[in-house]
Design a protein around this motif. Structure first.
Motif, PDB file in Angstrom:
ATOM      1  N   MET A   1       0.837  -1.192   0.000  1.00 32.92           N
ATOM      2  CA  MET A   1       0.000   0.000   0.000  1.00 32.92           C
ATOM      3  C   MET A   1       0.878   1.250   0.000  1.00 32.92           C
ATOM      4  O   MET A   1       2.016   1.218   0.424  1.00 32.92           O
ATOM      5  CB  MET A   1      -0.935   0.007   1.210  1.00 32.92           C
ATOM      6  N   THR A   2       0.339   2.342  -0.508  1.00 31.12           N
ATOM      7  CA  THR A   2       1.090   3.583  -0.543  1.00 31.12           C
ATOM      8  C   THR A   2       1.015   4.282   0.804  1.00 31.12           C
ATOM      9  O   THR A   2       0.233   3.935   1.673  1.00 31.12           O
ATOM     10  CB  THR A   2       0.539   4.508  -1.633  1.00 31.12           C
ATOM     11  N   GLY A   3       1.830   5.304   0.975  1.00 27.91           N
ATOM     12  CA  GLY A   3       1.838   6.068   2.214  1.00 27.91           C
ATOM     13  C   GLY A   3       3.156   6.799   2.337  1.00 27.91           C
ATOM     14  O   GLY A   3       3.998   6.738   1.441  1.00 27.91           O
ATOM     15  N   ASN A   4       3.331   7.504   3.447  1.00 25.14           N
ATOM     16  CA  ASN A   4       4.563   8.228   3.704  1.00 25.14           C
ATOM     17  C   ASN A   4       5.419   7.431   4.679  1.00 25.14           C
ATOM     18  O   ASN A   4       5.000   7.154   5.793  1.00 25.14           O
ATOM     19  CB  ASN A   4       4.265   9.616   4.263  1.00 25.14           C
ATOM     20  N   GLN A   5       6.608   7.069   4.229  1.00 22.25           N
ATOM     21  CA  GLN A   5       7.489   6.216   5.030  1.00 22.25           C
ATOM     22  C   GLN A   5       8.633   7.048   5.593  1.00 22.25           C
ATOM     23  O   GLN A   5       9.356   7.706   4.856  1.00 22.25           O
ATOM     24  CB  GLN A   5       8.043   5.083   4.157  1.00 22.25           C
ATOM     25  N   PRO A   6       8.829   7.046   6.917  1.00 21.85           N
ATOM     26  CA  PRO A   6       9.903   7.846   7.507  1.00 21.85           C
ATOM     27  C   PRO A   6      11.284   7.260   7.224  1.00 21.85           C
ATOM     28  O   PRO A   6      11.459   6.044   7.177  1.00 21.85           O
ATOM     29  CB  PRO A   6       9.574   7.815   8.999  1.00 21.85           C
ATOM     30  N   ILE A   7      12.245   8.162   7.021  1.00 26.42           N
ATOM     31  CA  ILE A   7      13.637   7.786   6.815  1.00 26.42           C
ATOM     32  C   ILE A   7      14.466   8.444   7.910  1.00 26.42           C
ATOM     33  O   ILE A   7      14.455   9.666   8.053  1.00 26.42           O
ATOM     34  CB  ILE A   7      14.140   8.272   5.440  1.00 26.42           C
ATOM     35  N   LYS A   8      15.188   7.655   8.679  1.00 25.47           N
ATOM     36  CA  LYS A   8      16.020   8.203   9.747  1.00 25.47           C
ATOM     37  C   LYS A   8      17.333   8.686   9.152  1.00 25.47           C
ATOM     38  O   LYS A   8      18.108   7.914   8.608  1.00 25.47           O
ATOM     39  CB  LYS A   8      16.278   7.139  10.818  1.00 25.47           C
ATOM     40  N   ILE A   9      17.577   9.977   9.222  1.00 31.16           N
ATOM     41  CA  ILE A   9      18.801  10.536   8.654  1.00 31.16           C
ATOM     42  C   ILE A   9      19.457  11.532   9.591  1.00 31.16           C
ATOM     43  O   ILE A   9      20.663  11.679   9.600  1.00 31.16           O
ATOM     44  CB  ILE A   9      18.495  11.188   7.282  1.00 31.16           C
ATOM     45  N   SER A  10      18.664  12.251  10.391  1.00 31.31           N
ATOM     46  CA  SER A  10      19.209  13.304  11.250  1.00 31.31           C
ATOM     47  C   SER A  10      18.260  13.530  12.417  1.00 31.31           C
ATOM     48  O   SER A  10      17.049  13.366  12.286  1.00 31.31           O
ATOM     49  CB  SER A  10      19.365  14.601  10.440  1.00 31.31           C
ATOM     50  N   ASN A  11      18.819  13.898  13.547  1.00 32.55           N
ATOM     51  CA  ASN A  11      17.986  14.193  14.713  1.00 32.55           C
ATOM     52  C   ASN A  11      17.238  15.510  14.573  1.00 32.55           C
ATOM     53  O   ASN A  11      16.265  15.762  15.288  1.00 32.55           O
ATOM     54  CB  ASN A  11      18.850  14.224  15.981  1.00 32.55           C
ATOM     55  N   THR A  12      17.693  16.354  13.652  1.00 34.34           N
ATOM     56  CA  THR A  12      17.085  17.680  13.517  1.00 34.34           C
ATOM     57  C   THR A  12      16.313  17.856  12.215  1.00 34.34           C
ATOM     58  O   THR A  12      15.712  18.901  11.988  1.00 34.34           O
ATOM     59  CB  THR A  12      18.163  18.774  13.603  1.00 34.34           C
ATOM     60  N   ILE A  13      16.346  16.852  11.337  1.00 33.84           N
ATOM     61  CA  ILE A  13      15.639  16.906  10.053  1.00 33.84           C
ATOM     62  C   ILE A  13      14.711  15.714   9.956  1.00 33.84           C
ATOM     63  O   ILE A  13      15.111  14.578  10.199  1.00 33.84           O
ATOM     64  CB  ILE A  13      16.622  16.878   8.857  1.00 33.84           C
ATOM     65  N   ARG A  14      13.474  15.953   9.586  1.00 33.74           N
ATOM     66  CA  ARG A  14      12.527  14.855   9.343  1.00 33.74           C
ATOM     67  C   ARG A  14      12.396  14.641   7.830  1.00 33.74           C
ATOM     68  O   ARG A  14      12.087  15.575   7.089  1.00 33.74           O
ATOM     69  CB  ARG A  14      11.165  15.184   9.934  1.00 33.74           C
ATOM     70  N   LEU A  15      12.661  13.422   7.388  1.00 33.11           N
ATOM     71  CA  LEU A  15      12.547  13.075   5.972  1.00 33.11           C
ATOM     72  C   LEU A  15      11.618  11.884   5.812  1.00 33.11           C
ATOM     73  O   LEU A  15      11.851  10.821   6.389  1.00 33.11           O
ATOM     74  CB  LEU A  15      13.919  12.735   5.386  1.00 33.11           C
ATOM     75  N   ASP A  16      10.536  12.054   5.047  1.00 29.65           N
ATOM     76  CA  ASP A  16       9.611  10.971   4.722  1.00 29.65           C
ATOM     77  C   ASP A  16       9.575  10.789   3.209  1.00 29.65           C
ATOM     78  O   ASP A  16       9.809  11.737   2.449  1.00 29.65           O
ATOM     79  CB  ASP A  16       8.197  11.288   5.219  1.00 29.65           C
ATOM     80  N   ILE A  17       9.263   9.570   2.780  1.00 32.56           N
ATOM     81  CA  ILE A  17       9.112   9.276   1.354  1.00 32.56           C
ATOM     82  C   ILE A  17       7.674   8.883   1.080  1.00 32.56           C
ATOM     83  O   ILE A  17       7.133   7.977   1.732  1.00 32.56           O
ATOM     84  CB  ILE A  17      10.047   8.148   0.904  1.00 32.56           C
ATOM     85  N   LYS A  18       7.053   9.550   0.124  1.00 38.87           N
ATOM     86  CA  LYS A  18       5.707   9.170  -0.313  1.00 38.87           C
ATOM     87  C   LYS A  18       5.852   8.044  -1.323  1.00 38.87           C
ATOM     88  O   LYS A  18       6.404   8.230  -2.414  1.00 38.87           O
ATOM     89  CB  LYS A  18       4.955  10.354  -0.928  1.00 38.87           C
ATOM     90  N   ARG A  19       5.321   6.860  -0.997  1.00 41.91           N
ATOM     91  CA  ARG A  19       5.562   5.650  -1.776  1.00 41.91           C
ATOM     92  C   ARG A  19       4.598   5.515  -2.954  1.00 41.91           C
ATOM     93  O   ARG A  19       3.794   4.574  -3.047  1.00 41.91           O
ATOM     94  CB  ARG A  19       5.495   4.430  -0.862  1.00 41.91           C
ATOM     95  N   GLU A  20       4.702   6.437  -3.888  1.00 40.24           N
ATOM     96  CA  GLU A  20       3.905   6.355  -5.114  1.00 40.24           C
ATOM     97  C   GLU A  20       4.305   5.149  -5.967  1.00 40.24           C
ATOM     98  O   GLU A  20       3.550   4.729  -6.840  1.00 40.24           O
ATOM     99  CB  GLU A  20       4.057   7.639  -5.922  1.00 40.24           C
ATOM    100  N   ASP A  21       5.491   4.605  -5.717  1.00 39.70           N
ATOM    101  CA  ASP A  21       5.930   3.421  -6.458  1.00 39.70           C
ATOM    102  C   ASP A  21       5.066   2.205  -6.164  1.00 39.70           C
ATOM    103  O   ASP A  21       5.077   1.233  -6.932  1.00 39.70           O
ATOM    104  CB  ASP A  21       7.389   3.101  -6.145  1.00 39.70           C
ATOM    105  N   LEU A  22       4.292   2.256  -5.083  1.00 41.36           N
ATOM    106  CA  LEU A  22       3.458   1.115  -4.696  1.00 41.36           C
ATOM    107  C   LEU A  22       2.014   1.246  -5.174  1.00 41.36           C
ATOM    108  O   LEU A  22       1.181   0.416  -4.838  1.00 41.36           O
ATOM    109  CB  LEU A  22       3.475   0.966  -3.166  1.00 41.36           C
ATOM    110  N   ILE A  23       1.732   2.268  -5.964  1.00 38.91           N
ATOM    111  CA  ILE A  23       0.345   2.567  -6.325  1.00 38.91           C
ATOM    112  C   ILE A  23      -0.262   1.521  -7.255  1.00 38.91           C
ATOM    113  O   ILE A  23      -1.466   1.286  -7.253  1.00 38.91           O
ATOM    114  CB  ILE A  23       0.267   3.977  -6.962  1.00 38.91           C
ATOM    115  N   HIS A  24       0.578   0.869  -8.062  1.00 41.79           N
ATOM    116  CA  HIS A  24       0.107  -0.150  -9.014  1.00 41.79           C
ATOM    117  C   HIS A  24       1.300  -1.024  -9.365  1.00 41.79           C
ATOM    118  O   HIS A  24       2.422  -0.525  -9.486  1.00 41.79           O
ATOM    119  CB  HIS A  24      -0.457   0.525 -10.272  1.00 41.79           C
TER     120      HIS A  24
END
Length: 301
Positions: A1-24
């Motif tokens: 399923m699609t959604g926003n997946q968190p990526i741990k990279i920095s304690n002061t920056i929040r980075l999420d990926i929207k998984r449009e690759d899973l749409i079909h």
């Protein structure tokens, strides 16, 4: 399923990926978005076939072929490079994209590079309409006003919380839709996959907004160009986060985001959303090229 997946990279920056690759499973990411309203229009107007343009490893060619099979259209692909037709069986044997497109029933038409450059010429399009009995014609990359409409649906209400929206850029359609539905307080950053001089003007055809910028430092030499540095990053990213990214678009964008974070481009406590636009079908073909060059291959499983 699609959604926003968190990526741990920095304690002061929040980075999420929207998984449009899973749409079909086959009509992936932004190609699904671009085709949705075009397919609906073609059906409503009683077209029976789709015709479009692309290179030998085009995500758009693969997606259009898959959409035609799924929604009951004949498909014609005008493919750049008439030399590919000289030994068609060898071409299909060594090119997973074209092999897949033909397995979906696409009629592959290989043309010279000079003829391909006429793909936007109305007289040339008229000859194609006559030759192929009035197909619904999609431009190279799939970008038109209906495609923009589809890409405007990538962002949802939950995405208003982000300060930055990052997107890879090819023809400019996907980022245009994202710009149109993002909020004015947000900054949309586009990462072109090619050396370009036209993209700013092209995007400006589809949006009047000003809260966007193109980051031109991460194309790795031009469209479809890769390096060991990029491949190593992608493979490390996969090992760390179990997300496959493609070498043409999303991989370069993610490399750029990580590099910008390391250089302090984003203020502390920034919330960043990166759009995964799919395109993973091209990895198999790219790996064949990398093996010939003696470079590491891209992990995709």
């Amino acid at each position: 399923m699609t959604g926003n997946q968190p990526i741990k990279i920095s304690n002061t920056i929040r980075l999420d990926i929207k998984r449009e690759d899973l749409i079909h499973p086959f009509i992936s990411g932004n190609k699904y978005r671009k085709l949705t309203y075009n397919i609906a229009f073609a059906k409503a107007n009683n077209y029976t076939s789709l015709l479009t343009f692309g290179g030998a490893y085009s995500n758009h060619i693969a997606a259009t072929a898959a959409a035609g099979k799924e929604y009951g259209f004949d498909t014609i692909g005008i493919i750049r490079g008439d030399e590919l037709a000289h030994d068609l069986e060898k071409t299909l044997e060594t090119n997973p994209t074209l092999s897949y497109a033909r397995s979906c029933g696409m009629n592959l038409q290989f043309v010279s590079r000079s003829e391909y450059r006429a793909k936007d010429n109305e007289d040339y399009l008229k000859t194609l309409r006559e030759r192929f009995k009035n197909p619904y014609i999609l431009p190279e990359g799939g970008t038109n006003t209906l495609a923009i409409k589809g890409c405007e649906e990538i962002l949802g209400e939950i995405d208003k919380e982000y300060d930055y929206i990052c997107c890879a850029v090819g023809t400019g359609g996907t980022i245009s839709g994202i710009i149109n539905t993002s909020g004015a307080p947000q900054k949309v950053l586009g990462f072109p996959a090619l050396k370009e001089a036209f993209l700013h003007d092209e995007i400006s055809k589809y949006t009047n907004a000003q809260h966007w910028e193109l980051i031109r430092d991460y194309h790795f030499g031009g469209y479809a160009k890769v390096s060991k540095t990029l491949i190593d990053f992608m493979n490390n990213f996969y090992e760390s986060h179990k997300i496959i990214v493609d070498p043409i678009y999303t991989g370069k964008m993610m490399f750029g985001i990580f590099d910008l974070i390391s250089k302090g481009y984003f203020p502390q406590n920034s919330r960043i959303l990166a759009i995964h636009t799919g395109g993973l079908q091209g990895i198999e073909g790219m790996n064949k090229k990398l093996l010939k060059r003696g470079l590491p291959t891209i992990k995709n499983s």
